[in-house]
Scaffold this active site. Structure first.
Site, PDB file in Angstrom:
ATOM      1  N   ARG A 233      -7.231   2.787  12.121  1.00  7.72           N
ATOM      2  CA  ARG A 233      -6.161   2.905  11.136  1.00  7.72           C
ATOM      3  C   ARG A 233      -6.458   1.887  10.044  1.00  7.72           C
ATOM      4  O   ARG A 233      -7.015   0.808  10.319  1.00  7.72           O
ATOM      5  CB  ARG A 233      -4.795   2.554  11.752  1.00  7.72           C
ATOM      6  CG  ARG A 233      -4.217   3.611  12.660  1.00  7.72           C
ATOM      7  CD  ARG A 233      -3.662   4.798  11.853  1.00  7.72           C
ATOM      8  NE  ARG A 233      -3.024   5.782  12.701  1.00  7.72           N
ATOM      9  CZ  ARG A 233      -3.604   6.879  13.190  1.00  7.72           C
ATOM     10  NH1 ARG A 233      -4.873   7.121  12.927  1.00  7.72           N
ATOM     11  NH2 ARG A 233      -2.930   7.740  13.924  1.00  7.72           N
ATOM     12  N   GLU A 262      -3.144   5.867   2.424  1.00  6.14           N
ATOM     13  CA  GLU A 262      -3.824   7.168   2.283  1.00  6.14           C
ATOM     14  C   GLU A 262      -2.837   8.197   1.735  1.00  6.14           C
ATOM     15  O   GLU A 262      -1.668   8.154   2.105  1.00  6.14           O
ATOM     16  CB  GLU A 262      -4.308   7.652   3.663  1.00  6.14           C
ATOM     17  CG  GLU A 262      -5.333   6.762   4.302  1.00  6.14           C
ATOM     18  CD  GLU A 262      -5.605   7.161   5.751  1.00  6.14           C
ATOM     19  OE1 GLU A 262      -5.128   8.227   6.201  1.00  6.14           O
ATOM     20  OE2 GLU A 262      -6.288   6.403   6.448  1.00  6.14           O
ATOM     21  N   HIS A 280     -10.054  10.498   6.188  1.00  4.09           N
ATOM     22  CA  HIS A 280      -9.355  10.519   7.491  1.00  4.09           C
ATOM     23  C   HIS A 280      -9.549  11.875   8.175  1.00  4.09           C
ATOM     24  O   HIS A 280      -8.596  12.628   8.374  1.00  4.09           O
ATOM     25  CB  HIS A 280      -7.856  10.218   7.310  1.00  4.09           C
ATOM     26  CG  HIS A 280      -7.200   9.809   8.604  1.00  4.09           C
ATOM     27  ND1 HIS A 280      -6.097   9.007   8.649  1.00  4.09           N
ATOM     28  CD2 HIS A 280      -7.485  10.100   9.899  1.00  4.09           C
ATOM     29  CE1 HIS A 280      -5.727   8.809   9.902  1.00  4.09           C
ATOM     30  NE2 HIS A 280      -6.569   9.483  10.688  1.00  4.09           N
TER      31      HIS A 280
HETATM   32  P1  NAP Z   1      -6.633   3.374  23.269  1.00 10.37           P
HETATM   33  O1  NAP Z   1      -7.318   4.086  24.372  1.00 10.37           O
HETATM   34  O2  NAP Z   1      -5.210   2.993  23.449  1.00 10.37           O
HETATM   35  O3  NAP Z   1      -7.512   2.073  22.933  1.00 10.37           O
HETATM   36  C1  NAP Z   1      -7.060   1.132  22.018  1.00 10.37           C
HETATM   37  C2  NAP Z   1      -7.829  -0.161  22.124  1.00 10.37           C
HETATM   38  O4  NAP Z   1      -7.084  -1.105  21.355  1.00 10.37           O
HETATM   39  C3  NAP Z   1      -7.962  -0.735  23.529  1.00 10.37           C
HETATM   40  O5  NAP Z   1      -9.237  -1.263  23.725  1.00 10.37           O
HETATM   41  C4  NAP Z   1      -6.914  -1.832  23.562  1.00 10.37           C
HETATM   42  O6  NAP Z   1      -7.264  -2.955  24.353  1.00 10.37           O
HETATM   43  C5  NAP Z   1      -6.886  -2.285  22.123  1.00 10.37           C
HETATM   44  N1  NAP Z   1      -5.585  -2.868  21.829  1.00 10.37           N
HETATM   45  C6  NAP Z   1      -4.361  -2.322  21.978  1.00 10.37           C
HETATM   46  N2  NAP Z   1      -3.405  -3.185  21.623  1.00 10.37           N
HETATM   47  C7  NAP Z   1      -4.035  -4.334  21.265  1.00 10.37           C
HETATM   48  C8  NAP Z   1      -3.581  -5.599  20.819  1.00 10.37           C
HETATM   49  N3  NAP Z   1      -2.273  -5.862  20.679  1.00 10.37           N
HETATM   50  N4  NAP Z   1      -4.506  -6.523  20.536  1.00 10.37           N
HETATM   51  C9  NAP Z   1      -5.809  -6.252  20.669  1.00 10.37           C
HETATM   52  N5  NAP Z   1      -6.302  -5.071  21.099  1.00 10.37           N
HETATM   53  C10 NAP Z   1      -5.422  -4.128  21.393  1.00 10.37           C
HETATM   54  O7  NAP Z   1      -6.645   4.222  21.916  1.00 10.37           O
HETATM   55  P2  NAP Z   1      -7.651   5.390  21.519  1.00 10.37           P
HETATM   56  O8  NAP Z   1      -7.135   6.687  22.015  1.00 10.37           O
HETATM   57  O9  NAP Z   1      -9.041   4.981  21.857  1.00 10.37           O
HETATM   58  O10 NAP Z   1      -7.459   5.382  19.910  1.00 10.37           O
HETATM   59  C11 NAP Z   1      -7.995   4.311  19.166  1.00 10.37           C
HETATM   60  C12 NAP Z   1      -7.657   4.413  17.695  1.00 10.37           C
HETATM   61  O11 NAP Z   1      -8.240   5.562  17.099  1.00 10.37           O
HETATM   62  C13 NAP Z   1      -6.164   4.503  17.361  1.00 10.37           C
HETATM   63  O12 NAP Z   1      -5.902   3.558  16.317  1.00 10.37           O
HETATM   64  C14 NAP Z   1      -5.986   5.866  16.796  1.00 10.37           C
HETATM   65  O13 NAP Z   1      -4.916   5.895  15.883  1.00 10.37           O
HETATM   66  C15 NAP Z   1      -7.338   6.060  16.133  1.00 10.37           C
HETATM   67  N6  NAP Z   1      -7.671   7.450  15.852  1.00 10.37           N
HETATM   68  C16 NAP Z   1      -8.192   7.767  14.629  1.00 10.37           C
HETATM   69  C17 NAP Z   1      -8.546   9.084  14.341  1.00 10.37           C
HETATM   70  C18 NAP Z   1      -9.137   9.453  13.023  1.00 10.37           C
HETATM   71  O14 NAP Z   1      -8.962  10.590  12.586  1.00 10.37           O
HETATM   72  N7  NAP Z   1      -9.869   8.580  12.373  1.00 10.37           N
HETATM   73  C19 NAP Z   1      -8.328  10.082  15.286  1.00 10.37           C
HETATM   74  C20 NAP Z   1      -7.807   9.725  16.524  1.00 10.37           C
HETATM   75  C21 NAP Z   1      -7.483   8.402  16.802  1.00 10.37           C
HETATM   76  P3  NAP Z   1      -7.315  -2.878  25.955  1.00 10.37           P
HETATM   77  O15 NAP Z   1      -8.533  -2.081  26.260  1.00 10.37           O
HETATM   78  O16 NAP Z   1      -7.442  -4.272  26.395  1.00 10.37           O
HETATM   79  O17 NAP Z   1      -6.054  -2.198  26.370  1.00 10.37           O
END
Ligand code: NAP
Length: 314
Positions: A233, A262, A280
């Site tokens: 994000r 965006e 995006h």
């Molecule tokens: P996820 O499985 O929840 O993983 C998120 C990561 O962020 C984990 O490693 C987590 O750490 C870390 N995290 C969460 N809270 C935190 C905090 N307070 N401080 C530090 N680290 C923290 O999420 P995901 O499904 O992989 O998605 C990841 C990202 O991709 C999201 O931001 C989502 O919005 C984005 N995304 C973007 C697109 C796009 O079109 N570009 C599409 C889909 C998703 P831990 O491992 O220690 O829990």
């Protein structure tokens, strides 16, 4: 109360909206801004919202829907929804995790490759018709074997890391907790991660808790050979600090799919030559958007038919 329990609040594509409409005998379509304009009876009838987008879905809108039970988000990132406000009101939130991991990870690697191998410049070299006169394109930079740091080794971060491992890269990562990943180096400190790598790929969750997590200090630690890839994000990076570093050459470049504000991104990005910018589109394939739509619909259906939610957030 009316018998129209589902509100569709997009922007959804025509196909996505049709799928939702076909699944429910009676639906309403309205933006969040327009909810207040619906009659009290219509608002009272709504029990589920199929939501897509980045406009804030806060407690004030929830209060307009007294019988709301679920907000089914289209997307894994639900930072637009005030989940605490939803929980306080007994409203469940769902998202669409996992089905999009491959596409977002593919794009992250593609962004890095496009930056390192200057494929946008290369495409123009040919398309401009000037290859015969300009001759060979200037040499670019090798990605395979480089040091890659993943900021946020969650579902998508893990897929990104696996792909870079296949590129014979040295893997480093930062997350809140260390993972079972033999051979990959965990950094408890985000600055330490940046200092150790050439490419920093940001795959953190969005929202207030990670705002500016990739701080000015983290960006500086990357150094003038360092490249940032962001598919998470826009909020996760201090965008002003990133722009300063890109303009001054404090880092080598950035390849970004996400931004603050965006689609009206900071015009400073448009003046830069050391960036690859995407609108995006991380999950934006026909196959994955269909899978996301199906998972969203499954959550809506399960709720309306009294079954357990497939992918609850709260
Ligand atoms: P996820 O499985 O929840 O993983 C998120 C990561 O962020 C984990 O490693 C987590 O750490 C870390 N995290 C969460 N809270 C935190 C905090 N307070 N401080 C530090 N680290 C923290 O999420 P995901 O499904 O992989 O998605 C990841 C990202 O991709 C999201 O931001 C989502 O919005 C984005 N995304 C973007 C697109 C796009 O079109 N570009 C599409 C889909 C998703 P831990 O491992 O220690 O829990």
């Amino acid at each position: 109360m009316t018998d129209t329990p589902l509100l569709i609040s997009g922007p959804f594509t025509g196909e996505e909206e049709e799928r939702l409409k076909n699944a429910c005998p009676s639906v309403r379509v309205a933006t969040l801004d327009a909810v207040g304009g619906l009659s009290e009876a219509a608002r009272g009838g709504i029990r589920a919202v199929a939501f897509k987008g980045h406009n804030r879905f806060g407690g004030a809108v929830m209060d307009l829907l007294p019988n709301l039970g679920v907000i089914a988000n289209f997307g894994v990132g639900y930072d637009a929804i005030d989940v605490s406000a939803a929980s306080e009101r007994g409203v469940k939130v769902t998202n669409t995790p996992d089905v999009l991991n491959d596409d977002v990870a593919d794009l992250a690697v593609g962004l890095a490759l496009t930056f390192f191998r200057r494929m946008v410049v290369g495409a123009d070299w040919v398309a401009s018709g000037q290859w015969p006169t300009k001759g060979e394109m200037p040499l670019n930079r090798k990605l395979s074997g480089s040091k890659v740091g993943i900021m946020g080794l969650g579902r998508i971060g893990r897929e990104i890391a696996d792909r870079f491992a296949a590129f014979k890269c040295e893997l480093h990562y930062h997350a809140r907790s260390e993972k079972e990943t033999p051979g990959w180096t965990f950094h408890a400190d985000p600055v330490g991660l940046a200092r150790a790598v050439d490419v920093l790929v940001v795959a953190l969750v969005g929202g207030d808790q990670t705002r500016n997590y990739v701080s000015r200090e983290v960006i500086a630690a990357l150094g003038d050979r360092g490249v940032i890839v962001n598919i998470s994000r826009g909020t996760t990076i201090d965008e002003g600090a990133l722009l300063d570093a890109l303009e001054s050459g404090a880092i080598a470049g950035a390849a970004l799919d996400v931004f603050l504000n965006e689609p009206n991104i900071d015009p400073r990005f448009l003046e830069l030559e050391n960036v690859v910018l995407q609108p995006h589109q991380g999950s934006g394939t026909v196959e994955t958007r269909r899978a996301m739509a199906e998972l969203q619909l499954e959550n809506v259906r399960n709720f309306l038919e009294g079954r357990p939610l497939a992918t609850p957030v709260n």
